[in-house]
Design a protein around this motif. Structure first.
Motif, PDB file in Angstrom:
ATOM      1  N   SER A 206      65.666  51.014  96.607  1.00 34.16           N
ATOM      2  CA  SER A 206      64.754  50.256  95.745  1.00 34.16           C
ATOM      3  C   SER A 206      63.401  50.172  96.439  1.00 34.16           C
ATOM      4  CB  SER A 206      65.280  48.838  95.521  1.00 34.16           C
ATOM      5  OG  SER A 206      66.535  48.890  94.899  1.00 34.16           O
ATOM      6  N   HIS A 207      62.322  50.260  95.673  1.00 34.77           N
ATOM      7  CA  HIS A 207      60.991  50.219  96.287  1.00 34.77           C
ATOM      8  C   HIS A 207      60.118  49.156  95.643  1.00 34.77           C
ATOM      9  CE1 HIS A 207      61.820  53.971  98.356  1.00 34.77           C
ATOM     10  NE2 HIS A 207      62.282  54.445  97.220  1.00 34.77           N
ATOM     11  N   PRO A 208      59.532  48.256  96.446  1.00 33.45           N
ATOM     12  CA  PRO A 208      58.531  47.331  95.913  1.00 33.45           C
ATOM     13  C   PRO A 208      57.167  48.020  95.888  1.00 33.45           C
ATOM     14  CG  PRO A 208      59.120  46.741  98.186  1.00 33.45           C
ATOM     15  CD  PRO A 208      59.898  47.978  97.848  1.00 33.45           C
TER      16      PRO A 208
ATOM     17  N   HIS B  69      50.906  51.691  96.927  1.00 29.51           N
ATOM     18  CA  HIS B  69      51.913  52.108  97.917  1.00 29.51           C
ATOM     19  C   HIS B  69      53.186  51.293  97.793  1.00 29.51           C
ATOM     20  CE1 HIS B  69      51.264  48.549 100.585  1.00 29.51           C
ATOM     21  NE2 HIS B  69      50.025  48.624 100.152  1.00 29.51           N
ATOM     22  N   CYS B  70      54.224  51.816  98.401  1.00 31.71           N
ATOM     23  CA  CYS B  70      55.446  51.044  98.568  1.00 31.71           C
ATOM     24  C   CYS B  70      55.193  50.030  99.675  1.00 31.71           C
ATOM     25  CB  CYS B  70      56.602  51.960  98.954  1.00 31.71           C
ATOM     26  SG  CYS B  70      58.105  51.016  99.300  1.00 31.71           S
ATOM     27  N   HIS B  71      55.653  48.787  99.479  1.00 30.48           N
ATOM     28  CA  HIS B  71      55.367  47.741 100.470  1.00 30.48           C
ATOM     29  C   HIS B  71      56.344  47.731 101.636  1.00 30.48           C
ATOM     30  CE1 HIS B  71      53.251  44.183 101.889  1.00 30.48           C
ATOM     31  NE2 HIS B  71      52.398  44.371 100.899  1.00 30.48           N
ATOM     32  N   ILE B  72      57.264  48.673 101.668  1.00 28.95           N
ATOM     33  CA  ILE B  72      58.102  48.842 102.862  1.00 28.95           C
ATOM     34  C   ILE B  72      57.286  49.665 103.847  1.00 28.95           C
ATOM     35  CG2 ILE B  72      60.213  49.934 103.727  1.00 28.95           C
ATOM     36  CD1 ILE B  72      61.522  49.040 101.039  1.00 28.95           C
ATOM     37  N   GLN B  73      56.996  49.074 105.007  1.00 31.54           N
ATOM     38  CA  GLN B  73      56.027  49.684 105.929  1.00 31.54           C
ATOM     39  C   GLN B  73      56.381  51.137 106.258  1.00 31.54           C
ATOM     40  OE1 GLN B  73      53.332  47.752 108.014  1.00 31.54           O
ATOM     41  NE2 GLN B  73      52.633  49.838 108.324  1.00 31.54           N
ATOM     42  N   GLN B  74      57.645  51.402 106.532  1.00 26.93           N
ATOM     43  CA  GLN B  74      58.031  52.756 106.927  1.00 26.93           C
ATOM     44  C   GLN B  74      57.810  53.749 105.774  1.00 26.93           C
ATOM     45  OE1 GLN B  74      62.148  53.765 107.416  1.00 26.93           O
ATOM     46  NE2 GLN B  74      61.771  54.796 109.364  1.00 26.93           N
ATOM     47  N   HIS B  75      58.104  53.332 104.557  1.00 29.65           N
ATOM     48  CA  HIS B  75      57.913  54.227 103.416  1.00 29.65           C
ATOM     49  C   HIS B  75      56.424  54.519 103.234  1.00 29.65           C
ATOM     50  CE1 HIS B  75      61.964  52.727 101.553  1.00 29.65           C
ATOM     51  NE2 HIS B  75      62.086  53.186 102.783  1.00 29.65           N
ATOM     52  N   MET B  76      55.610  53.467 103.320  1.00 26.75           N
ATOM     53  CA  MET B  76      54.171  53.633 103.163  1.00 26.75           C
ATOM     54  C   MET B  76      53.596  54.554 104.243  1.00 26.75           C
ATOM     55  SD  MET B  76      51.501  50.512 103.265  1.00 26.75           S
ATOM     56  CE  MET B  76      50.596  50.265 104.758  1.00 26.75           C
TER      57      MET B  76
ATOM     58  N   GLY C 210      54.252  58.617 103.763  1.00 26.02           N
ATOM     59  CA  GLY C 210      53.935  59.366 102.553  1.00 26.02           C
ATOM     60  C   GLY C 210      53.855  58.591 101.260  1.00 26.02           C
ATOM     61  N   PHE C 211      54.488  57.409 101.174  1.00 21.93           N
ATOM     62  CA  PHE C 211      54.632  56.694  99.895  1.00 21.93           C
ATOM     63  C   PHE C 211      53.375  55.880  99.595  1.00 21.93           C
ATOM     64  CE2 PHE C 211      58.517  55.209  97.295  1.00 21.93           C
ATOM     65  CZ  PHE C 211      57.754  55.021  96.157  1.00 21.93           C
ATOM     66  N   MET C 212      52.286  56.606  99.279  1.00 23.15           N
ATOM     67  CA  MET C 212      50.992  55.948  99.107  1.00 23.15           C
ATOM     68  C   MET C 212      50.123  56.874  98.258  1.00 23.15           C
ATOM     69  SD  MET C 212      49.077  54.154 102.320  1.00 23.15           S
ATOM     70  CE  MET C 212      48.599  55.606 103.218  1.00 23.15           C
TER      71      MET C 212
END
Ligand code: CU
Length: 497
Positions: free
Chosen positions: A428-430, A479-486, A489-491
């Motif tokens: 799940s991604h915030p 971006h995704c608010h999960i630091q590692q995802h952001m 690449g998730f930005m």
């Protein structure tokens, strides 16, 4: 070893070795250039920028000092981190809607920092995101942020630096705090106000599957591919210690209440990694606002689900005298510290916990069914995971590629855009959009209206549709608010044409 065992062991080890007197990790800030596999845009050394001179004789409304600090989560459990003004959460910044505000940020660390004003309508050069062009607060320097406080509601501020492989930077640290913008129209129908920030500490990379909130097979998964991805998952971020504000369950003062009181709870998930669910047995949360914005249909619920970046405001009627644990639903999280005692006057018994009945969190119950104006354009955004890439970390693709994107996402001022978030991953991604608010249109096929947010959880293999009115010109980070995802690449950047 299962995560649950690890947490127990981690605890025991900490206490046995007197880790309560942990060596401060001051200055433990890996230079970005040393990290292999870092995206090109982050390797560019930052130009030194002269600090903005402070207006002579005119003190700022607020000052935040970024510096290493110790946090006593519980007796004998002291951790070192970086915080704001030696407090966790940082000082409550409280302002009136429409008030011009100055905040001096003094950076007593060796690395550039950014303070992001989450949920505020501020221009990109003030927003606190390097990607939007906000100048950094230089190491051992200072910078004055100026903005007009808007919109009213529960906002917050936090570090917006990239952390990459360094789990002592960005939102992994204690750099977060509440920012309240008071409206002149607040009816104030409550007797007491409490601020509760959910957090974990001592983040580490782990192969253990931390997602104990894994989707149930009954969940709708409109984006689930026909063939499962069998590539091994990369390292994820986990943590052994949990807290609400700066205290583990039982270590701090309880929330003291009187029968009949209405307590307004401002919940914030300030975690770098994990979605949380909290309940207060014997009581209901009357949810009145999501991400600081009043909902059209306030509803009582047994538990609140809240993702990194989100806020939930809820009123709890204290009509069940006793001593209760307001805590995380997962035993491991609660037993590792995520909880706070709620104590009625003249009650002394042991704090009680019972798990609420299982159900699914559903934003749409707080909305209406009003029709939405037709959008000028629909923008599809597809999110995919590349499991276990460089460094053994999962990488993330937005429409087939990692950040940066060049001119994929263009907005015309005043335009109404329908963003369709297709989550083709098993997490799940915030998802957060800076400097704007959006309205939920549909979640996994269920329509809704009137819910305005700046961060929305898109469930595993799920789909969310939101409407965004382009009314805040300038670069806008998504971006995704999960630091590692952001960081991996998730930005994406939205540009105004
Ligand atoms: Cu994510």
């Amino acid at each position: 070893m299962k995560r649950r065992d690890f947490v127990r062991l981690g605890w025991a080890t900490m206490i046995a070795t007197g880790a309560g007197k942990l060596q401060p990790a001051f200055g433990k800030t890996t230079g970005l250039q040393q990290v292999p596999g870092l995206p090109q845009h982050l390797m560019v050394p930052l130009e030194p920028i002269a600090p903005e001179p402070l207006t002579a004789g005119r003190a700022a409304d607020f000052t935040l000092q970024i510096a290493p600090m110790l946090v006593e989560l519980a007796p004998q459990v002291v951790i070192s981190t970086i915080g704001y003004s030696n407090k966790v959460p940082g000082p409550l910044l409280r302002m009136r809607e429409g008030q011009p505000v100055t905040v001096d940020v003094v950076n007593d660390t060796d690395v550039p920092e950014f303070v992001h004003w989450h949920g505020l309508f501020v221009p990109p050069e003030v927003d606190g995101a390097e990607e939007e062009g906000t100048p950094p607060v230089p190491p051992h320097g200072r910078r004055r942020y100026r903005f007009v406080a808007k919109p009213a509601g529960s906002r917050w501020y936090h570090s917006h630096t990239a952390a990459m492989m360094d789990l002592h930077r960005g939102t992994y640290t204690g750099q977060f705090g509440f920012l309240m913008i008071d409206s002149a129209n607040d009816p104030g129908l409550y007797d007491q106000e409490v601020f509760l920030a959910l957090r974990e500490w001592q983040y580490f990379l782990s192969t253990m599957d931390q997602d104990e909130m894994a989707a149930s097979p009954n969940d709708p998964m409109p984006e689930k591919p026909a063939k499962p991805d069998l590539r091994p998952n990369g390292l994820e971020v986990s943590a052994p210690l949990y807290s609400i504000n700066d205290k583990m369950l039982g270590a701090g003062d309880p929330i003291r209440v009187q029968p009949g009181q209405r307590v307004l709870m401002h919940l914030l998930n300030a975690s770098a990694a994990l979605i949380h669910r909290v309940a207060l047995p014997g009581h209901k949360f009357q949810v009145i606002a999501l991400d600081g914005n009043p909902v059209p249909a306030p509803q009582p619920v047994d538990f609140i689900e809240i993702a990194p970046g989100e806020r939930v405001d809820a009123i709890v009627e204290m009509n069940n005298p006793g001593v209760w644990i307001l805590g995380e639903l997962r035993d491991v999280a609660r037993q590792s510290g995520m909880g706070i005692v709620v104590e009625y006057a003249n009650q002394q018994q042991r704090a009680q916990w019972t798990r609420p009945p299982r159900s699914r969190w559903d934003y749409t119950i707080f909305g209406t069914t009003a029709p939405h104006p037709a959008p000028d354009q629909t923008i599809d955004m597809v999110f995919e995971k590349v499991p276990g890439g460089p460094n053994g970390i999962n990488h993330w693709l937005v429409n087939g590629k990692e950040y940066p994107h060049e001119r994929e996402f263009l907005l015309r001022q005043g335009g109404r855009y329908r963003l369709v978030f297709h989550n083709r991953s098993d997490d799940s991604h915030p998802l957060h959009i800076h400097r704007h608010m959006f309205e939920l249109v549909e979640l996994n096929g269920k329509p809704t209206a009137g819910i305005k947010k700046d961060t929305v959880i898109v469930p595993a293999f799920g789909r969310a549709t939101v409407d965004l009115v382009a009314d805040q010109p300038g670069l806008t980070l998504f971006h995704c608010h999960i630091q590692q995802h952001m960081d991996f690449g998730f930005m994406a950047l939205f540009r105004y044409a």
